[in-house]
Design a protein around this motif. Structure first.
Motif, PDB file in Angstrom:
ATOM      1  N   UNK B   7      14.981  -8.035  -5.451  1.00 53.20           N
ATOM      2  CA  UNK B   7      14.040  -7.020  -4.845  1.00 53.20           C
ATOM      3  C   UNK B   7      15.036  -6.791  -3.276  1.00 53.20           C
ATOM      4  N   UNK B   8      14.520  -5.339  -3.304  1.00 50.92           N
ATOM      5  CA  UNK B   8      14.287  -5.125  -1.135  1.00 50.92           C
ATOM      6  C   UNK B   8      13.611  -6.129  -0.794  1.00 50.92           C
ATOM      7  N   UNK B   9      13.728  -5.758   0.910  1.00 53.16           N
ATOM      8  CA  UNK B   9      12.161  -6.177   1.179  1.00 53.16           C
ATOM      9  C   UNK B   9      11.115  -6.300   0.890  1.00 53.16           C
ATOM     10  N   UNK B  10      10.054  -7.087   1.320  1.00 50.02           N
ATOM     11  CA  UNK B  10       8.648  -6.970   0.991  1.00 50.02           C
ATOM     12  C   UNK B  10       8.176  -6.153   1.623  1.00 50.02           C
ATOM     13  N   UNK B  31      12.957   9.366   2.698  1.00 48.20           N
ATOM     14  CA  UNK B  31      13.756   9.452   1.583  1.00 48.20           C
ATOM     15  C   UNK B  31      12.429   9.838   0.410  1.00 48.20           C
ATOM     16  N   UNK B  32      12.987  10.280  -0.581  1.00 48.82           N
ATOM     17  CA  UNK B  32      11.756  10.283  -1.722  1.00 48.82           C
ATOM     18  C   UNK B  32      12.470  10.225  -2.732  1.00 48.82           C
ATOM     19  N   UNK B  33      12.176   9.762  -4.663  1.00 48.63           N
ATOM     20  CA  UNK B  33      12.920   9.930  -5.525  1.00 48.63           C
ATOM     21  C   UNK B  33      11.668   9.216  -6.459  1.00 48.63           C
ATOM     22  N   UNK B  34      12.145   9.262  -7.784  1.00 49.30           N
ATOM     23  CA  UNK B  34      11.091   9.871  -9.019  1.00 49.30           C
ATOM     24  C   UNK B  34      11.156   8.611  -9.787  1.00 49.30           C
ATOM     25  N   UNK B  82      17.156  -1.187  -5.199  1.00 51.33           N
ATOM     26  CA  UNK B  82      18.177  -1.179  -3.706  1.00 51.33           C
ATOM     27  C   UNK B  82      18.927   0.132  -3.041  1.00 51.33           C
ATOM     28  N   UNK B  83      19.096   0.830  -4.415  1.00 51.25           N
ATOM     29  CA  UNK B  83      20.616   1.594  -3.836  1.00 51.25           C
ATOM     30  C   UNK B  83      19.859   2.358  -3.383  1.00 51.25           C
TER      31      UNK B  83
END
Lengths: 352, 87
Positions: B7-10, B31-34, B82-83
């Motif tokens: 996982x990405x960092x906490x 940045x944003x994503x859905x 992570x991407x």
């Protein structure tokens, strides 16, 4: 009561690369003060001159005309308008306004500007020295004097691709010697020398706008990440962020330079989260209206600072506040355009 | 065996602003994503719990799926995160 008379430059507003002036006067209009705003431009086609945000528009001689010509024009404007404050907004005119600041002060015109040494220290061509002094990271930057550099750039430690940059504006990523030479010639033709080359760091650009108080402190920092770019790499959309590393970088630079006046810090955040200084622009950026929208109206804070008013603590700006720029047409009566062409001033009626 | 979930960092996960609609905003990078409903459930879990076994238990229970399926989905979702997320 007589309104405060504030003159602002940078009324150029081409959609792909707008000057900051219109955004600055839009902020000033929302300052809650009674203001007379004087827009100052260099070209009769600068749209801000005719904008409703300005009460009147004037042409200035280009900075290349020299200090005396610019001072004579400002003196004439002062006689007509009674200027209280001048806010220059363009990189290329900053050296002249900095040099003229004491003489403007003697006329009773206030400015919030760095001194010549501060302005020079943040020059693009001096970034490496500044970074060393401040203890911050900067991609290696070098002055070059001819296109021969591009033929053996790699043996000089500059692997392609890297950036070629003009002295005030404009940067182009070049991938080989031929592209480098073309960029060099284009930038010299547009902006003159020196031309700089800067190593390419992979990362995301982040930006910060603030005021330097001249004693090493920063006032009202607002941070922004570009979300869409014009063909010239200028922000077309952006969003407020809070990046502690960027804020640390800007605070360090303000302290090192004892910066006085508006500034924009441009940095790259690499994949490891480290920040690398790209540029310090000695003025408000064109996206400065976002500061007003985020509750830290930096041009309004500049007025308060110059007037010696107590600076109220402002809460941190909210993150996630977006702007999306839109181009729109300002309708200009021919008589207004004629007036600017013939007298260098808009008629008062054109702003009604 | 402990599932291999990277996982990405906490601290990166915890700073994310999650909306009911599945819109995710990172206030540091801008940045944003859905994400879909399942992704939103996972993100909410991950913001508070990064232990892989505990996450697996939460997923298998919530969606009534086999542990192997939960692990595969979690590995895939972690890769996607992570991407989208930088340090």
């Amino acid at each position: 009561m007589r309104p405060l008379v504030v003159a602002v430059t940078g009324m150029n507003a081409r959609a792909d690369n707008p000057g900051p002036g219109l955004a600055v006067v839009r902020c000033l209009r929302e300052s809650g003060r009674s203001l007379r705003i004087v827009g100052m431009g260099y070209d009769a086609l600068d749209p801000g001159l005719y904008s409703d945000y300005c009460d009147v528009g004037y042409l200035l001689p280009y900075p290349s005309a020299g200090e005396d010509a610019v001072l004579a024009r400002l003196d004439a404007l002062h006689a007509e308008e009674g200027l209280d404050i001048v806010i220059p907004c363009l990189d290329a005119e900053l050296p002249i306004f900095v040099a003229l600041a004491p003489r403007l002060a003697s006329l009773g015109i206030r400015t919030l500007l760095p001194d010549e040494a501060q302005l020079t220290a943040r020059d693009k061509s001096r970034l490496t020295e500044l970074a060393e002094q401040a203890g911050v990271s900067v991609p290696e930057t070098r002055r070059i004097s001819d296109t021969g550099f591009f033929n053996d750039a790699e043996t000089q430690g500059f692997a392609y691709p890297f950036f070629v940059k003009g002295p005030y504006y404009d940067a182009q990523l070049v991938h080989d010697a031929a592209e480098g030479a073309v960029a060099f010639r284009r930038l010299v033709a547009a902006w003159g020398t020196p031309i700089l080359v800067q190593r390419c760091v992979i990362g995301e650009e982040v930006n910060l706008a603030a005021l330097g108080d001249g004693e090493g402190g920063l006032i009202g920092a607002v941070m922004m990440k570009k979300r869409a770019l014009t063909d010239k790499g200028k922000a077309w959309a952006g969003v407020t962020i809070h990046d502690e590393g960027l804020l640390d970088l800007a605070n360090t630079l303000a302290r090192t330079l004892a910066w006085r006046g508006p500034l924009e810090v441009e940095a790259l955040r690499d994949r490891e989260g480290r920040h690398h200084l790209i540029e310090i622009n000695p003025r408000f950026p064109a996206w400065i209206y976002l500061s007003a929208a985020a509750g830290r109206n930096l041009p309004a804070l500049l007025l308060a600072h110059l007037l010696g008013e107590p600076m109220a603590e402002t809460p941190p700006p909210p993150t996630g506040m977006m702007f999306i720029r839109a181009a729109h047409e300002i309708i200009v009566p021919l008589a207004a355009f004629e007036s600017v062409m013939m007298t260098g001033r808009t008629p008062e009626a054109s702003h009604d | 065996m402990e599932p291999m979930i990277d996982l990405p960092a906490p601290e990166v996960l915890r700073r994310l602003a999650l909306s009911e609609s599945g819109f995710v905003f990172d206030p540091v990078t801008g940045n944003s994503f859905t994400v879909n409903e399942t992704g939103l459930f996972l993100l909410r879990q991950i913001q508070h719990e990064t232990d892989p076994s505990a996450l697996m238990d939460a997923i298998t229970e919530a969606f009534d799926i086999a542990p192997a399926t939960a692990e595969r989905d979690l590995v895939e979702f972690s890769g996607s995160l992570r991407q989208h997320l930088k340090p």
